[in-house]
Motif scaffolding. Structure first.
Motif, PDB file in Angstrom:
ATOM      1  N   ILE A  30       0.868  -1.181   0.000  1.00  0.00           N
ATOM      2  CA  ILE A  30       0.000   0.000   0.000  1.00  0.00           C
ATOM      3  C   ILE A  30       0.902   1.228   0.000  1.00  0.00           C
ATOM      4  CG2 ILE A  30      -1.778   1.285   1.244  1.00  0.00           C
ATOM      5  CD1 ILE A  30      -2.602  -1.377   2.552  1.00  0.00           C
ATOM      6  N   LEU A  31       0.648   2.161  -0.912  1.00  0.00           N
ATOM      7  CA  LEU A  31       1.477   3.363  -1.038  1.00  0.00           C
ATOM      8  C   LEU A  31       0.637   4.601  -0.761  1.00  0.00           C
ATOM      9  CD1 LEU A  31       3.443   2.525  -4.314  1.00  0.00           C
ATOM     10  CD2 LEU A  31       3.861   1.742  -1.972  1.00  0.00           C
ATOM     11  N   VAL A  32       1.200   5.521   0.005  1.00  0.00           N
ATOM     12  CA  VAL A  32       0.490   6.753   0.368  1.00  0.00           C
ATOM     13  C   VAL A  32       1.440   7.939   0.259  1.00  0.00           C
ATOM     14  CG1 VAL A  32      -1.117   5.551   1.899  1.00  0.00           C
ATOM     15  CG2 VAL A  32       1.030   6.454   2.832  1.00  0.00           C
ATOM     16  N   ALA A  33       0.873   9.134   0.370  1.00  0.00           N
ATOM     17  CA  ALA A  33       1.680  10.353   0.259  1.00  0.00           C
ATOM     18  C   ALA A  33       2.263  10.772   1.597  1.00  0.00           C
ATOM     19  CB  ALA A  33       0.831  11.483  -0.316  1.00  0.00           C
ATOM     20  N   ASN A  34       1.490  10.601   2.672  1.00  0.00           N
ATOM     21  CA  ASN A  34       1.838  11.194   3.960  1.00  0.00           C
ATOM     22  C   ASN A  34       2.132  10.141   5.030  1.00  0.00           C
ATOM     23  OD1 ASN A  34      -0.457  12.921   2.550  1.00  0.00           O
ATOM     24  ND2 ASN A  34       0.884  14.341   3.638  1.00  0.00           N
ATOM     25  N   ARG A  35       2.821  10.563   6.036  1.00  0.00           N
ATOM     26  CA  ARG A  35       3.038   9.701   7.195  1.00  0.00           C
ATOM     27  C   ARG A  35       1.842   9.747   8.139  1.00  0.00           C
ATOM     28  NH1 ARG A  35       7.036   7.124   8.414  1.00  0.00           N
ATOM     29  NH2 ARG A  35       6.514   7.206  10.628  1.00  0.00           N
ATOM     30  N   ARG A  36       1.268  10.939   8.314  1.00  0.00           N
ATOM     31  CA  ARG A  36       0.199  11.107   9.297  1.00  0.00           C
ATOM     32  C   ARG A  36      -1.129  11.396   8.618  1.00  0.00           C
ATOM     33  NH1 ARG A  36       4.865  13.140  11.399  1.00  0.00           N
ATOM     34  NH2 ARG A  36       5.522  12.182  13.373  1.00  0.00           N
ATOM     35  N   GLU A  39       9.878   0.502  11.727  1.00  0.00           N
ATOM     36  CA  GLU A  39       8.433   0.691  11.737  1.00  0.00           C
ATOM     37  C   GLU A  39       7.795  -0.355  10.832  1.00  0.00           C
ATOM     38  OE1 GLU A  39       7.884   4.663  10.335  1.00  0.00           O
ATOM     39  OE2 GLU A  39       8.076   4.120   8.223  1.00  0.00           O
ATOM     40  N   THR A  40       6.528  -0.660  11.109  1.00  0.00           N
ATOM     41  CA  THR A  40       5.791  -1.612  10.284  1.00  0.00           C
ATOM     42  C   THR A  40       5.665  -1.070   8.864  1.00  0.00           C
ATOM     43  OG1 THR A  40       4.535  -2.242  12.245  1.00  0.00           O
ATOM     44  CG2 THR A  40       3.666  -2.951  10.132  1.00  0.00           C
ATOM     45  N   VAL A  41       5.669  -1.984   7.875  1.00  0.00           N
ATOM     46  CA  VAL A  41       5.767  -1.508   6.498  1.00  0.00           C
ATOM     47  C   VAL A  41       4.803  -2.216   5.538  1.00  0.00           C
ATOM     48  CG1 VAL A  41       7.673  -3.025   5.754  1.00  0.00           C
ATOM     49  CG2 VAL A  41       7.501  -0.700   4.821  1.00  0.00           C
ATOM     50  N   TYR A  42       3.596  -2.533   6.001  1.00  0.00           N
ATOM     51  CA  TYR A  42       2.552  -2.940   5.051  1.00  0.00           C
ATOM     52  C   TYR A  42       2.222  -1.752   4.145  1.00  0.00           C
ATOM     53  CZ  TYR A  42       1.729  -6.804   8.330  1.00  0.00           C
ATOM     54  OH  TYR A  42       1.873  -7.909   9.138  1.00  0.00           O
ATOM     55  N   THR A  43       2.304  -0.570   4.730  1.00  0.00           N
ATOM     56  CA  THR A  43       2.085   0.680   4.011  1.00  0.00           C
ATOM     57  C   THR A  43       3.374   1.487   4.014  1.00  0.00           C
ATOM     58  OG1 THR A  43      -0.232   0.733   4.708  1.00  0.00           O
ATOM     59  CG2 THR A  43       0.713   2.795   3.937  1.00  0.00           C
ATOM     60  N   MET A  44       3.691   2.136   2.899  1.00  0.00           N
ATOM     61  CA  MET A  44       4.894   2.957   2.780  1.00  0.00           C
ATOM     62  C   MET A  44       4.536   4.293   2.147  1.00  0.00           C
ATOM     63  SD  MET A  44       7.469   0.132   1.093  1.00  0.00           S
ATOM     64  CE  MET A  44       8.897   1.225   1.059  1.00  0.00           C
ATOM     65  N   GLU A  66       1.155   5.786   9.291  1.00  0.00           N
ATOM     66  CA  GLU A  66       0.964   5.339  10.670  1.00  0.00           C
ATOM     67  C   GLU A  66      -0.431   4.766  10.879  1.00  0.00           C
ATOM     68  OE1 GLU A  66       1.929   8.777  12.937  1.00  0.00           O
ATOM     69  OE2 GLU A  66       4.080   8.675  12.474  1.00  0.00           O
ATOM     70  N   SER A  67      -1.458   5.463  10.406  1.00  0.00           N
ATOM     71  CA  SER A  67      -2.837   5.008  10.606  1.00  0.00           C
ATOM     72  C   SER A  67      -3.123   3.719   9.848  1.00  0.00           C
ATOM     73  CB  SER A  67      -3.820   6.092  10.161  1.00  0.00           C
ATOM     74  OG  SER A  67      -3.712   7.232  10.966  1.00  0.00           O
ATOM     75  N   LEU A  68      -2.688   3.644   8.595  1.00  0.00           N
ATOM     76  CA  LEU A  68      -3.003   2.470   7.789  1.00  0.00           C
ATOM     77  C   LEU A  68      -2.232   1.236   8.243  1.00  0.00           C
ATOM     78  CD1 LEU A  68      -3.370   3.995   4.211  1.00  0.00           C
ATOM     79  CD2 LEU A  68      -5.157   2.973   5.626  1.00  0.00           C
ATOM     80  N   ASN A  69      -0.981   1.398   8.663  1.00  0.00           N
ATOM     81  CA  ASN A  69      -0.247   0.238   9.190  1.00  0.00           C
ATOM     82  C   ASN A  69      -0.932  -0.311  10.435  1.00  0.00           C
ATOM     83  OD1 ASN A  69       1.932  -0.393   7.465  1.00  0.00           O
ATOM     84  ND2 ASN A  69       3.081   1.379   8.188  1.00  0.00           N
ATOM     85  N   LEU A  70      -1.383   0.583  11.313  1.00  0.00           N
ATOM     86  CA  LEU A  70      -2.091   0.130  12.516  1.00  0.00           C
ATOM     87  C   LEU A  70      -3.395  -0.555  12.135  1.00  0.00           C
ATOM     88  CD1 LEU A  70      -2.387  -0.075  15.562  1.00  0.00           C
ATOM     89  CD2 LEU A  70      -3.339   2.259  15.559  1.00  0.00           C
ATOM     90  N   LYS A  71      -4.111   0.012  11.179  1.00  0.00           N
ATOM     91  CA  LYS A  71      -5.384  -0.582  10.763  1.00  0.00           C
ATOM     92  C   LYS A  71      -5.170  -1.975  10.191  1.00  0.00           C
ATOM     93  CE  LYS A  71      -9.721   0.595   8.546  1.00  0.00           C
ATOM     94  NZ  LYS A  71     -10.547   1.710   8.059  1.00  0.00           N
ATOM     95  N   VAL A  72      -4.137  -2.142   9.379  1.00  0.00           N
ATOM     96  CA  VAL A  72      -3.826  -3.456   8.812  1.00  0.00           C
ATOM     97  C   VAL A  72      -3.496  -4.451   9.919  1.00  0.00           C
ATOM     98  CG1 VAL A  72      -2.123  -4.735   7.453  1.00  0.00           C
ATOM     99  CG2 VAL A  72      -3.119  -2.636   6.539  1.00  0.00           C
TER     100      VAL A  72
END
Length: 662
Positions: A498-504, A587-592, A510-516
């Motif tokens: 999963i790729l996103v623009a922002n960290r927060r 840090e968890t890296v399902y999302t980057m 941060e939010s998406l890794n926790l959600k996953v």
């Protein structure tokens, strides 16, 4: 007594987006440039200055110029062009509020006045007065109507000079040319006369160059091309006796070749691509000596140069250069101006440099936009001598220009990997075609929680995201945890990201890794959100010289046969194991973030854009994210955010391109 800002809080209360480091940078330089600060009773630094009334306006302007200079460097610019700030108000924050309401009164306190810079003529006068070449203090440089911090000016000048030196045509001997022709005929078929084969041109052109820059998007065959380039250069070198003037001279020992990339993942990909290309070359009848001299390993630039903890001194520099005849560097778009300067310092004067990259990708997260600057004046023409050699080797005729300064550059334009919808969207995005790209995306709505087989692209609506993430966890991420061994787990990890623009933010890392992790914890008792667990993918977030791990390296937490957890990382020599006690910050890296994915690729990719536009979104960012996908792209965005992002552009102020073209 004149006060600019009595202290840091006063400055931050007036200037939005300015940080403490900008303030203290300006404060220190003001003192060094003889605007001496008065000492208060608490011995704390303040900005009370004993200056003449006529100088008070200068003091205020110079102070804000220093803040702006450091602020712009933090944004990735190497310099501060005066034309960009003249008659502009920077760091302003206003709220559309009703002051009669209690909420309005509270919001009024958050407004920041910013600073209004004067006209260009005034800015030039101030800079010429205080930052002239004969100034006592030379920490700031004023040149070409731009301000520089001295070290970045030095980096720019140094890189420009060395690139210009290396880019010149170098004659080749008849013996080397004949050997190159033989190898060229083995590795290439006759080109189609109806189109230009830029891969062949890039290889032929490298024979007479100490510097070759090869650019192209994903799937254009950069590593395919460069493997053949190495073979041709190696064959030419081996054919030339070590002492041409001596009748008894021995055969050449060939080129000593090194390969590197900015990150561990990029180095791993480079190694895999070159090894795969060597396997193909073996079937074409090349000599064992040529094939053996093409390396099977690649390192990160940090490891290559020998960057040491707590030291500015590198293992390899101009005093102790690298032991190589040819250095190949991939993913050059990720290299900042400081790293490029250090790399060129460490390169032996006689060595050949080959640079690969995609100039359309995001620039470095650090300072500068080096690759884009290096190719900014490119034209598909060649000097006469280069064109003659290229024709002899590839039988292709090229346009000749006596004014050309970019004969060392080749752009690969034909895409061999994606021609489908992913390639279409990527092209539309980087060309700023918001409407075209949006229409392409919307043609393929996601009709099930997850579609892994049919369309190359799926558009995800906001209401579908939760179901999509649940399906992603079941299909992609659970496979990592259930893998039979750590090698299989790494293969599963490479299938999807999963790729996103922002960290927060709600759609940040941060939010998406926790959600996953929360979703996965419902599917496997092994998963413990915000803790280490078997199968957890992690990314290193700091350089750690004792373990040899660097910021951006991706690994897996894995349990051994005794159920003890450790971290594993892929390197060019295989897997390395690091105990959790020695593991640096991760840090968890399902999302980057998309920035962190440069140098990586995945089978399938999901890009989730934020609900609101922000300054990180740009065509370059979206393009970089899209081109990480090899087979499948999922995309979630709303139209307003998409159109705003594609209309924007990443702009990096730099003087490097101008120096190269002067």
């Amino acid at each position: 007594m004149k006060t600019v800002y009595p202290n840091l809080p006063a400055c931050l209360n007036s200037l939005d987006a300015v940080e403490a480091i900008d303030y203290f940078f300006a404060q220190k330089l003001i003192a060094l440039y003889h605007f001496a600060p008065a000492q208060n009773q608490n011995c704390q630094m303040s900005l009370d200055f004993e200056v003449a009334a006529s100088e008070s306006t200068d003091l205020e302007l110079v102070f804000h110029l220093f803040i702006a200079l450091h602020y712009f460097v933090r944004q990735g610019h190497t310099c501060l062009p005066l034309s960009h700030i003249s008659e502009q108000s920077l760091w302003q924050k206003t709220n559309d509020i009703n002051l009669e309401s209690s909420l309005g009164q509270a919001l009024a306190d958050t407004q920041k006045t910013g600073y209004q810079f004067p006209a260009l003529a005034v800015l030039k006068r101030i800079c010429e007065t205080y930052f002239s070449s004969d100034s006592v203090v030379d920490l700031v440089v004023f040149e070409n109507q731009a301000l520089y911090i001295r070290r970045y000016h030095q980096y720019e000048v140094e890189v420009a000079q060395k690139i210009q030196q290396k880019s010149q045509f170098t004659p080749v001997s008849d013996i080397a040319l004949e050997a190159a022709k033989v190898t060229f005929s083995q590795i290439f078929t006759q080109p189609d006369p109806s189109e230009t084969d830029w891969q062949q041109i890039a290889v032929a052109n490298a024979l007479t160059r100490s510097l070759s820059i090869i650019c192209g998007g994903p799937g254009t065959g950069k590593t395919y091309t460069v493997a053949r380039l190495l073979a041709v250069l190696q064959a030419a070198k081996l054919a030339v006796p070590s002492s041409p003037d001596s009748v008894q001279s021995r055969p050449s020992s060939g080129l000593k070749i090194l390969m590197a990339a900015p990150t561990g993942k990029a180095a791993q990909r480079l190694k895999e691509s070159i090894v795969s290309a060597k396997t193909q070359l073996q079937t074409l009848g090349l000599s064992d000596a040529v094939l053996a001299a093409i390396p099977d390993s690649a390192s990160t630039l940090h490891r290559l140069l020998g960057i040491r903890p707590n030291s500015l001194k590198l293992k390899h520099d101009e005093e102790n250069p690298l032991n190589c005849d040819l250095l190949l560097v991939d993913e050059v778009s990720m290299i900042d101006i400081a790293m490029m300067a250090k790399l060129l310092r460490a390169l032996p004067e006689s060595a050949t440099l080959v640079l690969l990259g995609d100039a359309k990708q995001l620039p470095s997260v650090e300072t500068g936009n080096v690759l884009a600057d290096l190719v900014s004046d490119y034209s598909a023409t060649y000097d006469k001598a280069s064109a003659q050699i290229i024709k002899q080797l590839s039988a292709q005729s090229l346009d000749v220009s006596t004014e050309n300064k970019t004969s060392h550059i080749t752009f690969l334009t034909k895409t061999h990997r994606f021609g489908g919808r992913i390639g279409e969207i990527a092209k539309a995005v980087i060309n700023g075609q918001a409407k075209t790209s949006w229409q392409l995306i919307c043609q393929y709505p996601l009709e099930a929680p997850l579609d892994t087989n049919h369309n190359e692209i799926n558009y995800i609506e906001q209401t579908q995201l939760d179901a999509f993430l649940e399906a992603v966890c079941r299909h992609y991420f659970l496979a990592i945890i259930k893998a039979v061994d750590v090698k299989s787990a790494f293969n599963a990890l490479a299938q999807f990201r999963i790729l996103v623009a922002n960290r927060r933010g709600p759609f940040g890392v941060e939010s998406l890794n926790l959600k996953v992790e929360l979703l996965l914890s419902q599917l496997s008792t092994r998963v413990r959100p915000n803790q280490h667990y078997h199968g957890r993918p992690v990314m290193v977030t700091e350089n750690c010289y004792t373990t040899g791990l660097f910021n951006g390296d991706v690994g897996l937490i894995w349990a051994d046969e005794n159920k003890r957890l450790a971290a594993y990382f892929e390197t060019d020599g295989g897997l390395i194991k690091v105990s959790l006690a020695r593991l640096p910050k991760v840090e968890t890296v399902y999302t980057m973030t998309i920035h962190k994915t440069q140098g990586s690729e995945f089978v399938d990719v999901a890009i989730i854009c934020p609900e609101q536009s922000n300054q990180l979104l740009s065509p370059e960012l979206i393009y970089t994210g899209i081109t990480r996908a090899k087979k499948k792209l999922y995309l979630a965005a709303n139209a307003d955010v998409w159109f705003t992002a594609i209309k924007g552009r990443v702009q990096r102020f730099s003087g490097l391109a101008k120096r190269l073209n002067s």
